[in-house]
Design an enzyme around this catalytic site. Structure first.
Site, PDB file in Angstrom:
ATOM      1  N   TRP A   1       0.846  -1.192   0.000  1.00 21.37           N
ATOM      2  CA  TRP A   1       0.000   0.000   0.000  1.00 21.37           C
ATOM      3  C   TRP A   1       0.893   1.258   0.000  1.00 21.37           C
ATOM      4  CZ3 TRP A   1      -4.304   1.102   4.261  1.00 21.37           C
ATOM      5  CH2 TRP A   1      -5.082   2.193   3.841  1.00 21.37           C
TER       6      TRP A   1
ATOM      7  N   TYR B   1      -3.740  -8.660   7.476  1.00 22.69           N
ATOM      8  CA  TYR B   1      -3.145  -7.353   7.160  1.00 22.69           C
ATOM      9  C   TYR B   1      -3.107  -6.475   8.405  1.00 22.69           C
ATOM     10  CZ  TYR B   1      -7.735  -4.858   6.433  1.00 22.69           C
ATOM     11  OH  TYR B   1      -8.964  -4.275   6.561  1.00 22.69           O
TER      12      TYR B   1
ATOM     13  N   TYR C   1      -3.901   0.678  -4.756  1.00 20.28           N
ATOM     14  CA  TYR C   1      -2.734   1.328  -4.157  1.00 20.28           C
ATOM     15  C   TYR C   1      -2.150   2.286  -5.190  1.00 20.28           C
ATOM     16  CZ  TYR C   1      -3.511  -2.394  -0.777  1.00 20.28           C
ATOM     17  OH  TYR C   1      -4.102  -3.258   0.129  1.00 20.28           O
TER      18      TYR C   1
ATOM     19  N   ASP D   1       1.752  -8.814  -1.523  1.00 18.74           N
ATOM     20  CA  ASP D   1       0.351  -8.387  -1.659  1.00 18.74           C
ATOM     21  C   ASP D   1       0.290  -6.988  -2.266  1.00 18.74           C
ATOM     22  OD1 ASP D   1      -2.579  -8.662  -0.887  1.00 18.74           O
ATOM     23  OD2 ASP D   1      -2.061  -6.765   0.082  1.00 18.74           O
TER      24      ASP D   1
ATOM     25  N   GLN E   1      -8.417 -12.372   3.507  1.00 15.57           N
ATOM     26  CA  GLN E   1      -7.464 -11.343   3.952  1.00 15.57           C
ATOM     27  C   GLN E   1      -8.191 -10.398   4.920  1.00 15.57           C
ATOM     28  OE1 GLN E   1      -5.019  -7.629   2.115  1.00 15.57           O
ATOM     29  NE2 GLN E   1      -4.645  -9.567   1.088  1.00 15.57           N
TER      30      GLN E   1
ATOM     31  N   GLY F   1       3.395  -3.780   5.556  1.00 16.43           N
ATOM     32  CA  GLY F   1       3.802  -2.735   4.624  1.00 16.43           C
ATOM     33  C   GLY F   1       5.085  -2.103   5.117  1.00 16.43           C
ATOM     34  N   ALA F   2       6.104  -2.112   4.290  1.00 18.64           N
ATOM     35  CA  ALA F   2       7.367  -1.454   4.658  1.00 18.64           C
ATOM     36  C   ALA F   2       7.977  -0.916   3.370  1.00 18.64           C
ATOM     37  CB  ALA F   2       8.303  -2.433   5.346  1.00 18.64           C
TER      38      ALA F   2
HETATM   39  N1  LIG Z   1      -7.336  -5.825   2.170  1.00 25.78           N
HETATM   40  C1  LIG Z   1      -7.348  -4.638   2.714  1.00 25.78           C
HETATM   41  O1  LIG Z   1      -8.395  -3.975   2.809  1.00 25.78           O
HETATM   42  C2  LIG Z   1      -6.072  -4.078   3.233  1.00 25.78           C
HETATM   43  C3  LIG Z   1      -6.098  -2.968   4.096  1.00 25.78           C
HETATM   44  C4  LIG Z   1      -4.894  -2.491   4.602  1.00 25.78           C
HETATM   45  C5  LIG Z   1      -3.712  -3.084   4.242  1.00 25.78           C
HETATM   46  N2  LIG Z   1      -3.696  -4.140   3.366  1.00 25.78           N
HETATM   47  C6  LIG Z   1      -2.430  -4.788   2.944  1.00 25.78           C
HETATM   48  O2  LIG Z   1      -1.694  -5.106   4.096  1.00 25.78           O
HETATM   49  C7  LIG Z   1      -0.432  -4.432   4.061  1.00 25.78           C
HETATM   50  C8  LIG Z   1       0.013  -4.128   5.467  1.00 25.78           C
HETATM   51  O3  LIG Z   1      -0.864  -3.230   6.107  1.00 25.78           O
HETATM   52  P1  LIG Z   1      -0.490  -1.729   6.315  1.00 25.78           P
HETATM   53  O4  LIG Z   1       0.673  -1.373   5.431  1.00 25.78           O
HETATM   54  O5  LIG Z   1      -1.742  -0.974   6.153  1.00 25.78           O
HETATM   55  O6  LIG Z   1      -0.104  -1.665   7.856  1.00 25.78           O
HETATM   56  P2  LIG Z   1       1.049  -2.324   8.710  1.00 25.78           P
HETATM   57  O7  LIG Z   1       1.831  -3.272   7.913  1.00 25.78           O
HETATM   58  O8  LIG Z   1       0.450  -2.767   9.976  1.00 25.78           O
HETATM   59  O9  LIG Z   1       1.947  -1.033   9.061  1.00 25.78           O
HETATM   60  C9  LIG Z   1       2.620  -0.321   8.077  1.00 25.78           C
HETATM   61  C10 LIG Z   1       3.437   0.764   8.768  1.00 25.78           C
HETATM   62  O10 LIG Z   1       4.422   0.152   9.588  1.00 25.78           O
HETATM   63  C11 LIG Z   1       5.695   0.701   9.284  1.00 25.78           C
HETATM   64  N3  LIG Z   1       6.692  -0.351   9.502  1.00 25.78           N
HETATM   65  C12 LIG Z   1       6.742  -1.580   8.937  1.00 25.78           C
HETATM   66  N4  LIG Z   1       7.777  -2.270   9.416  1.00 25.78           N
HETATM   67  C13 LIG Z   1       8.414  -1.464  10.304  1.00 25.78           C
HETATM   68  C14 LIG Z   1       9.566  -1.617  11.121  1.00 25.78           C
HETATM   69  N5  LIG Z   1      10.279  -2.735  11.138  1.00 25.78           N
HETATM   70  N6  LIG Z   1       9.923  -0.574  11.921  1.00 25.78           N
HETATM   71  C15 LIG Z   1       9.209   0.572  11.943  1.00 25.78           C
HETATM   72  N7  LIG Z   1       8.108   0.772  11.176  1.00 25.78           N
HETATM   73  C16 LIG Z   1       7.729  -0.236  10.357  1.00 25.78           C
HETATM   74  C17 LIG Z   1       5.594   1.153   7.860  1.00 25.78           C
HETATM   75  O11 LIG Z   1       6.572   2.156   7.622  1.00 25.78           O
HETATM   76  P3  LIG Z   1       6.931   2.747   6.152  1.00 25.78           P
HETATM   77  O12 LIG Z   1       5.707   2.629   5.294  1.00 25.78           O
HETATM   78  O13 LIG Z   1       7.294   4.181   6.427  1.00 25.78           O
HETATM   79  O14 LIG Z   1       8.075   1.947   5.649  1.00 25.78           O
HETATM   80  C18 LIG Z   1       4.170   1.680   7.816  1.00 25.78           C
HETATM   81  O15 LIG Z   1       4.126   3.001   8.328  1.00 25.78           O
HETATM   82  C19 LIG Z   1      -0.673  -3.254   3.120  1.00 25.78           C
HETATM   83  O16 LIG Z   1       0.539  -2.717   2.595  1.00 25.78           O
HETATM   84  C20 LIG Z   1      -1.535  -3.905   2.091  1.00 25.78           C
HETATM   85  O17 LIG Z   1      -0.758  -4.703   1.206  1.00 25.78           O
HETATM   86  C21 LIG Z   1      -4.870  -4.650   2.894  1.00 25.78           C
END
Ligand SMILES: NC(=O)c1ccc[n+]([C@@H]2O[C@H](COP(=O)([O-])OP(=O)(O)OC[C@H]3O[C@@H](n4cnc5c(N)ncnc54)[C@H](OP(=O)(O)O)[C@@H]3O)[C@@H](O)[C@H]2O)c1
Length: 316
Positions: free
Chosen positions: A21, A203, A57, A52, A176, A281-282
């Site tokens: 994302w 997620y 996105y 994913d 998911q 997400g990273a």
């Molecule tokens: N199906 C759906 O409706 C849905 C909804 C939401 C998400 N998703 C999927 O799930 C993925 C993950 O969810 P998300 O991205 O929303 O939330 P998440 O993975 O819970 O959190 C992402 C956040 O955590 C930070 N982060 C990740 N690893 C880190 C680390 N080791 N140290 C410090 N900060 C860290 C990222 O930083 P940076 O970004 O600054 O690197 C970002 O700000 C999405 O990218 C997407 O592919 C799906």
């Protein structure tokens, strides 16, 4: 890296699934394209075989960056790509649900082009569309599967009743849902889905970043930032409750000599039997590498019990 069979699909996937994302370039802290592409490369180099993405996105930008990175690395066949349909990006704060046959077909063709591939390993309905009968959406997916354009079908953000109805028109092989220490509302659904033999990819395993410990005070994010809307963890009353949980995570981290909180959060979700993979997400190599290293160790039963107790005390 650890690997698991993904439900009954026959696919083996890394327990860490890279989320894209933020890698799409809008709605989160914005990193350069080179940095975001390098995050994808780092994931593949460290054994991540599950990524994913979605056209939602940033209107296909995440898919395009992923497609190019995998092509440059010659890694397409090594990676299970999960992408989605039925949620149309308008701008960083506006998405329109559309599960109509025409939109699903158009999005599928666009995703194949964006991803530089002729098949999608796992194709998910992003959100249920109340205006389109499930029969129309799912029959279209069944036809795309027959045509070989998609190999497996799943859904995201569906209830059990919606899955039971939709599953009549095309077997659902994956779910998911959002799931982490700070978002446990789908626990029963996840258990049911895993019992049906579905692969479950959680997620928001970092709680949108709050479980990394990077936010110890309420933040003001840019107006377009997803954390203003999508995750409620960054607002009261959730914020203060999560800060209490972080104190327990801090204690575990200290006892382990400084283990990053991100790894503790990731292991809590990944160690659940019903979870096949955690999507995180990273956007940078350093964060991806830190997340991959979570799979070099496991929480002890005592540590898990400490976290469970805190979750019940502060977040029930
Ligand atoms: N199906 C759906 O409706 C849905 C909804 C939401 C998400 N998703 C999927 O799930 C993925 C993950 O969810 P998300 O991205 O929303 O939330 P998440 O993975 O819970 O959190 C992402 C956040 O955590 C930070 N982060 C990740 N690893 C880190 C680390 N080791 N140290 C410090 N900060 C860290 C990222 O930083 P940076 O970004 O600054 O690197 C970002 O700000 C999405 O990218 C997407 O592919 C799906």
């Amino acid at each position: 890296m650890r690997y698991k069979m993904f439900g009954k699909t026959g696919m083996k996937v890394s327990e860490l699934c890279l989320g894209t994302w933020g890698i799409g370039g809008v709605g989160w802290y914005e990193q350069s394209e080179d940095t975001r592409a390098d995050a994808i490369r780092a994931a593949v180099e460290h054994g991540v075989t599950f990524i994913d993405t979605a056209p939602a996105y940033n209107s296909g930008a995440a898919e395009r960056l992923l497609g190019k990175a995998l092509e440059d690395m010659g890694a397409r066949k090594d990676v299970v790509i999960s992408t989605k349909c039925g949620n149309v990006f308008v701008d960083a704060s506006t998405y329109v649900r559309d599960g109509s046959a025409g939109t699903i077909r158009r999005q599928c063709e666009e995703s194949l082009r964006n991803l530089r591939t002729d098949y999608i390993d796992l194709y998910l309905v992003h959100w249920p569309d109340p205006k389109t009968p499930f029969e129309e959406t799912m029959s279209t997916l069944a036809r795309l599967k027959q045509e070989g354009k998609i190999l497996h079908v799943g859904v995201s953000n569906f209830s059990q009743a919606q899955m039971e109805e939709a599953g009549q028109y095309c077997p659902i092989e994956a779910l998911q849902p959002q799931y982490s220490m700070v978002a446990r509302g789908s626990e029963d659904l996840i258990h049911w889905a895993a019992g049906q033999g579905m692969g479950v990819m959680a997620y928001g395993a970092m709680g949108g970043g709050i479980l990394t410990g990077a936010y110890r005070q309420l933040q003001t994010f840019a107006p377009s930032d997803s954390r203003n809307r999508f995750y409620k963890h960054f607002q009261e009353p959730m914020f203060s409750k999560i800060m209490e949980l972080l104190k327990v995570m801090d204690r575990i981290s200290e006892q382990r000599g400084g283990t990053p909180l991100a790894q503790i959060a990731l292991n809590w979700t990944a160690q659940k039997d019903d979870i096949s993979a955690c999507i995180v997400g990273a956007q940078s190599r350093a964060k991806v590498e830190q997340n991959c290293a979570a799979f070099d160790w496991s929480l002890s039963p005592e540590e898990t019990a400490m976290l469970d107790q805190a979750v019940h005390q502060y977040l029930d």
